[in-house]
Design a protein around this motif. Sequence first.
Motif, PDB file in Angstrom:
ATOM      1  N   GLU A  56       0.750  -1.268  -0.302  1.00  0.00           N
ATOM      2  CA  GLU A  56       0.044   0.123  -0.042  1.00  0.00           C
ATOM      3  C   GLU A  56       0.794   1.430  -0.038  1.00  0.00           C
ATOM      4  OE1 GLU A  56      -3.041  -0.091   2.960  1.00  0.00           O
ATOM      5  OE2 GLU A  56      -3.459  -2.193   2.754  1.00  0.00           O
ATOM      6  N   LEU A  57       1.949   1.287   0.706  1.00  0.00           N
ATOM      7  CA  LEU A  57       2.721   2.491   0.688  1.00  0.00           C
ATOM      8  C   LEU A  57       3.522   2.545  -0.537  1.00  0.00           C
ATOM      9  CD1 LEU A  57       4.327   2.584   4.413  1.00  0.00           C
ATOM     10  CD2 LEU A  57       2.156   3.896   3.634  1.00  0.00           C
ATOM     11  N   PRO A  58       3.726   4.039  -1.212  1.00  0.00           N
ATOM     12  CA  PRO A  58       4.547   4.134  -2.246  1.00  0.00           C
ATOM     13  C   PRO A  58       6.098   3.942  -1.758  1.00  0.00           C
ATOM     14  CG  PRO A  58       3.737   6.301  -1.135  1.00  0.00           C
ATOM     15  CD  PRO A  58       3.017   5.034  -0.561  1.00  0.00           C
ATOM     16  N   ALA A  59       6.813   3.643  -2.974  1.00  0.00           N
ATOM     17  CA  ALA A  59       8.123   3.104  -2.771  1.00  0.00           C
ATOM     18  C   ALA A  59       9.132   4.378  -2.138  1.00  0.00           C
ATOM     19  CB  ALA A  59       8.808   2.841  -4.276  1.00  0.00           C
ATOM     20  N   SER A  60       8.592   5.489  -2.465  1.00  0.00           N
ATOM     21  CA  SER A  60       9.543   6.660  -1.762  1.00  0.00           C
ATOM     22  C   SER A  60       9.358   6.698  -0.095  1.00  0.00           C
ATOM     23  CB  SER A  60       8.697   8.034  -2.312  1.00  0.00           C
ATOM     24  OG  SER A  60       7.473   8.265  -2.082  1.00  0.00           O
ATOM     25  N   ILE A  61       8.243   6.504   0.267  1.00  0.00           N
ATOM     26  CA  ILE A  61       7.871   6.038   1.532  1.00  0.00           C
ATOM     27  C   ILE A  61       8.467   4.882   2.233  1.00  0.00           C
ATOM     28  CG2 ILE A  61       5.947   5.991   3.628  1.00  0.00           C
ATOM     29  CD1 ILE A  61       6.141   8.694   2.121  1.00  0.00           C
ATOM     30  N   GLN A  62       8.636   3.984   1.641  1.00  0.00           N
ATOM     31  CA  GLN A  62       9.183   2.674   2.201  1.00  0.00           C
ATOM     32  C   GLN A  62      10.717   2.923   2.153  1.00  0.00           C
ATOM     33  OE1 GLN A  62       8.342  -0.336  -1.035  1.00  0.00           O
ATOM     34  NE2 GLN A  62       6.278  -0.249  -0.684  1.00  0.00           N
ATOM     35  N   GLN A  63      11.196   3.486   1.088  1.00  0.00           N
ATOM     36  CA  GLN A  63      12.668   4.011   1.182  1.00  0.00           C
ATOM     37  C   GLN A  63      13.138   4.919   2.224  1.00  0.00           C
ATOM     38  OE1 GLN A  63      13.615   5.213  -2.695  1.00  0.00           O
ATOM     39  NE2 GLN A  63      13.319   3.319  -3.750  1.00  0.00           N
ATOM     40  N   SER A  64      12.369   5.875   2.532  1.00  0.00           N
ATOM     41  CA  SER A  64      12.667   6.873   3.585  1.00  0.00           C
ATOM     42  C   SER A  64      12.323   6.339   5.070  1.00  0.00           C
ATOM     43  CB  SER A  64      11.582   8.271   3.346  1.00  0.00           C
ATOM     44  OG  SER A  64      10.257   7.923   3.420  1.00  0.00           O
ATOM     45  N   SER A  65      11.458   5.509   5.176  1.00  0.00           N
ATOM     46  CA  SER A  65      11.135   4.942   6.334  1.00  0.00           C
ATOM     47  C   SER A  65      12.228   3.621   6.952  1.00  0.00           C
ATOM     48  CB  SER A  65       9.778   4.474   6.336  1.00  0.00           C
ATOM     49  OG  SER A  65       9.531   3.415   5.609  1.00  0.00           O
ATOM     50  N   ASN A  66      13.048   3.528   5.900  1.00  0.00           N
ATOM     51  CA  ASN A  66      13.899   2.280   6.029  1.00  0.00           C
ATOM     52  C   ASN A  66      15.411   2.733   5.877  1.00  0.00           C
ATOM     53  OD1 ASN A  66      14.340  -0.270   6.748  1.00  0.00           O
ATOM     54  ND2 ASN A  66      14.507  -1.158   4.681  1.00  0.00           N
ATOM     55  N   THR A  67      15.517   4.161   5.880  1.00  0.00           N
ATOM     56  CA  THR A  67      16.756   4.743   5.485  1.00  0.00           C
ATOM     57  C   THR A  67      17.975   3.726   6.332  1.00  0.00           C
ATOM     58  OG1 THR A  67      15.793   6.933   5.216  1.00  0.00           O
ATOM     59  CG2 THR A  67      18.197   6.692   5.572  1.00  0.00           C
ATOM     60  N   ASN A  68      17.789   3.784   7.608  1.00  0.00           N
ATOM     61  CA  ASN A  68      19.013   3.026   8.464  1.00  0.00           C
ATOM     62  C   ASN A  68      18.211   1.621   9.035  1.00  0.00           C
ATOM     63  OD1 ASN A  68      20.714   5.458   8.862  1.00  0.00           O
ATOM     64  ND2 ASN A  68      18.976   6.344   9.721  1.00  0.00           N
ATOM     65  N   HIS A  69      17.562   1.152   8.073  1.00  0.00           N
ATOM     66  CA  HIS A  69      17.064  -0.252   8.060  1.00  0.00           C
ATOM     67  C   HIS A  69      16.112  -0.424   9.419  1.00  0.00           C
ATOM     68  CE1 HIS A  69      20.146  -1.620   4.894  1.00  0.00           C
ATOM     69  NE2 HIS A  69      21.128  -0.965   5.778  1.00  0.00           N
TER      70      HIS A  69
END
Length: 282
Positions: A56-69
């Motif tokens: 459901e979340l866009p790729a940009s939010i996935q990446q930003s919310s997982n910056t430091n794993h």
Amino acid sequence: METPSKKEEIQTETSFDSVKESASDVLGGLLGKIRRLEAAMKAEHMGDVYQIYWQELPASIQQSSNTNHEMDNFLTSKLDQELQKTFPFMIMREVISPILMNYQIGSYYRDRAVLQVDATQPTIEILPDIREQWEKVVNGDYKKQLLELENQQDDFDAKTIAARSELQKINDEIAQQEKQKAELEETKSFMNRKKIEEEIDVINRKLKELTQQQSQWAPFASDQLSGESQKIELANKIDSLALEQAIALKELRLIKKRFGGLEEMDAALEKFIKDFLDKGAE
């Protein structure tokens, strides 16, 4: 009557209001998804976590919310907790990456990883080379390979012994033929020259044949260093294969003890993932 400029101004305001309304709806929907994700993570409703985060979340939010794993660490920690709870005999052996972990199924004389957990899927699978070894045990392939190598070893030893014996016979025959040839040379005269040369020609052909046989057997007997090297290489292959078989046998015994068999283990691992994703579901 509205002037053209006034009409354009009204249309512009209407369009901007529409954009604001659409953006508000998008942001509102996105914020709602983030709140649902946060609630699912707190409640450890893992199926919802995977569904919202990956689907459901866009790729940009996935990446930003997982910056430091952050999300990787959350998923791997929850998977590891459940794995240890469900299969307490399993031991984490290696952390390959923030989302990949390797496990062994117990502690024994030659510990090694046999399972890999991928937190992004999630999946838990037997490592392909390990499964191949287990199947070789089940199918009897190790026994066949070991028997073949042992036969090669026996054949090599037998051929070495035979080569030395054959070479001795050939060398003796060559010496005898050389002696006969020398004797004929000494008795050769003008009167019997043609007959003696014919006999010598027969001996020369025989010597040529013996020399060819000698060259065929010589590598198996004369090069002792090479022979020993080949024997050592064969012995090392046998030892390595026997050890690999012993480890795989031990692991299969552990699987039999813990799960009942390899098929039962596959089913248990599949059920584990299903239960993990159903955790907290209503």
